[in-house]
Write an enzyme that holds these catalytic residues in place. Structure first.
Site, short mmCIF file in Angstrom:
data_model
loop_
_atom_site.label_atom_id
_atom_site.label_comp_id
_atom_site.label_asym_id
_atom_site.label_seq_id
_atom_site.Cartn_x
_atom_site.Cartn_y
_atom_site.Cartn_z
N LYS A 79 -22.35 -4.88 24.20
CA LYS A 79 -21.50 -4.18 25.15
C LYS A 79 -22.21 -2.88 25.55
O LYS A 79 -22.79 -2.21 24.69
CB LYS A 79 -20.15 -3.88 24.50
N SER A 154 -11.41 -4.21 27.69
CA SER A 154 -12.60 -3.75 28.37
C SER A 154 -13.84 -4.61 28.07
O SER A 154 -14.77 -4.63 28.89
CB SER A 154 -12.91 -2.31 27.97
N SER A 178 -9.21 -4.24 23.46
CA SER A 178 -10.38 -4.52 24.30
C SER A 178 -11.31 -5.62 23.80
O SER A 178 -12.22 -6.02 24.52
CB SER A 178 -11.20 -3.24 24.49
#
Lengths: 488, 95
Positions: A79, A154, A178
């Protein structure tokens, strides 16, 4: 030959050990998929040269009869919130769009030390603030199940990349859902471990009392392998617990007879999406069939989790993001004095959702409102925490939905108000506030053919039970549908 | 709690953000609806309940106060938009 991008980590490791395939070969097929699937916009930064160099080193080790463990030679993505030394780390923001960290996050370093191959940095909502990747400065990631839909967020780039076979696993991070919500939207598995299980060092901070790193992969066993590497004490993060990290794969015995699984009645929302309700009912039945004892329990303060979460998270965010000042992190918009330089740089560098949350956080922390909003939220947070402590005196784990709906369309979300979007976190924020571990895995499909995930929530530092229960549910649900993402 | 334009301007100043006037109205409406929604926390009885600041409260270990990763000035300055001889450059702050 089997499609190498469909393998689980366990299967790939076996083939690597048997010399059926090399890491370079495995890496190359993923790099090709990554290129073919650019329409998904899953990656912010692709690092094919680094990946091939990592893979060659892994193969060289194996040729000498050495290995760094079960993840050696496995292609993964990070990420873009994890600082990677010498590789641009943007937090999907304009203000960090040119930032090249001089150091590596602890978790990504542990994955390097375990011999993984880093394919690149995947998309996220800006500073992890959002549930769709729509707040990313680099554009929205598409859901590989249907390109009109968002992948969730996210960690939506991680989820889409794992679901579409662009990488075998990815790191995610979870502040209020997330990891778990995008896992549900994309039909994959992800775990937010106990707060304090993984180091936050080098992960761009959003809300420090909630942020937690975790893996996203295509099976419970793969998440167990990944977390085993990612977790552990780190003197660089004072909130990491100095507790041993068990071999999480050892508990996947398939036997949960006699385990008590709680079903919290407050999660039975009026008017809950029928597909989500049906999947939850199915999950309950499958665990019952496997010999678990199903117990209705109560978490009385559940409905307050969302407002508590948004106050606490925004307060912490407004403080954490004050460091982006136009002086230290690559992007600057000049002003005629220092304050104006700050204002111009920050206003230009932050997206709308980030601005909204900074202002809300500034408000709840400001003189005259601090006690009425921030302290009150922290006090209610303790009641939510206590609720979990009480039920875990009675049950071993909880089973609840991961999200109130399957994946939504980008067009629909554009018309939604902030608080309607925030409501999508209704099932994930309570475990975040309590700091307990929670894993999301796909259990069924909606009538429209979209994946729906359920969460298995456990006690602090009892990821073992979470993995054990989730593994049984995974095998019983036998979710083997694949997204039909369009190749570019 | 009813927000007004002046509160928004003050918050923006505190957060060092400069909202264009045409965006202030939308932000005000968004924040107002969020604040109305969090009002529900007032119905919770929190008497005698201590704030929960972190779920790991009390475990934070102490360490010796010493430099562990020094001599990285060049690496750190590499991300500065403007620097001179190892210093960050900002507009003049002293008249």
């Amino acid at each position: 030959m089997t499609n190498l991008t469909d393998l689980t980590i366990g299967e790939a490791t076996q083939k690597l050990a048997n010399k059926e395939i090399s890491s370079v070969e495995l890496t190359k097929v993923h790099l090709v998929e990554m290129e073919n699937a650019r329409v998904l916009n899953a990656f912010i930064t692709e690092t094919p040269e680094r990946a091939l160099a990592d893979a060659e080193k892994s193969d060289a080790r194996r040729a000498k009869g050495e290995t760094l463990g079960a993840l050696d030679g496995i292609p993964i993505a990070n990420k873009d919130l994890y600082c990677t030394k010498g590789i641009r780390t943007t937090a999907a923001s304009k203000i960090l769009s040119k930032f090249i960290p001089p150091y590596e996050s602890t978790v990504s370093q542990k994955l390097i030390d375990a011999g993984t191959v880093m394919l690149g940095k995947v998309n996220t909502d800006q500073f992890a603030m959002g549930g769709s990747t729509m707040t990313s400065y680099f554009g929205t990631t598409k859901n590989p199940w249907n390109l009109d839909l968002v992948p969730g967020g996210s960690s939506g780039g991680s989820a889409a990349a794992v679901a579409a076979g662009l990488c075998m696993a990815a790191t995610g991070s979870d502040t209020g859902g997330s990891i778990r919500q995008p896992a549900s939207f994309c039909g994959i598995t992800g775990i937010k471990p106990t707060y304090g299980r993984c180091s936050r060092y080098g992960i761009v901070a959003f809300a420090s009392s909630l942020d937690q790193a975790g893996p996203m992969a295509r099976s419970v066993a793969d998440c167990a392998l990944m977390l085993g590497v990612m977790a552990g004490y780190d003197e660089k993060d004072s909130t990491v617990a100095n507790v041993p990290v068990p071999d999480f794969t050892k508990v996947l015995t398939g036997d949960i007879r006699g385990k008590k699984i709680g079903i919290p009645k407050e999660y039975r929302l009026d008017g809950l999406n029928q597909d989500v309700q049906a999947t939850w009912d199915k999950g309950i039945q499958l665990l019952k069939d496997a010999g678990a004892e199903i117990v209705e329990v109560s978490l009385p303060h559940t409905k307050y989790a969302l407002p508590v979460y948004y106050i606490v998270a925004c307060a912490e965010a407004s403080s954490n993001l004050s460091r982006y000042d136009g002086v230290r992190y690559t992007t600057r918009v000049e002003g005629k004095n220092l304050d104006e330089l700050y204002e111009n740089s920050r206003t230009d560098g932050f997206g709308d959702e980030v601005v909204r949350r900074i202002l809300l956080g500034t408000f709840v922390l400001s003189a005259g409102f601090y006690d009425a909003y921030y302290t009150r939220a922290q006090r209610v947070r303790r009641l939510i925490y206590n609720d979990f402590m009480e039920v875990f005196k009675v049950v071993d784990a909880l089973l609840v939905p991961a999200a109130p709906t399957p994946a939504l369309s980008e067009a629909e979300m554009k018309t939604m108000k902030p608080i309607d979007i925030y409501a999508g976190d209704v099932f994930t924020t309570p475990a975040s506030l309590a700091g307990v571990p929670s894993l999301s895995l796909p259990v069924g499909l909606s009538q429209n053919g979209l994946p729906i995930g359920l969460q298995v929530i456990g006690k602090h530092f009892d990821e073992n039970t979470v993995f054990q229960v989730a593994d049984v549910l995974e095998k019983a649900a036998n979710f083997n549908q694949k997204p039909h993402h369009v190749k570019g | 709690m009813a927000l007004d334009q002046r509160t928004i301007q003050n918050l923006s100043w505190l957060a060092r953000l400069k909202l264009p006037v045409e965006r202030e109205g939308k932000i005000l409406n968004d924040l107002q609806s969020i604040l109305d929604w969090v009002e529900q926390l007032k119905e919770v009885n929190i008497e005698g309940v201590e704030p929960l600041i972190s779920v790991t409260e009390g475990i934070a270990p102490m360490r010796e106060d010493k430099v562990t990763e020094g001599d990285q000035q060049a690496d750190l300055m590499a991300n500065a938009p403007e620097s001179v001889q190892g210093f960050y450059v900002v507009p003049k702050v002293v008249e």
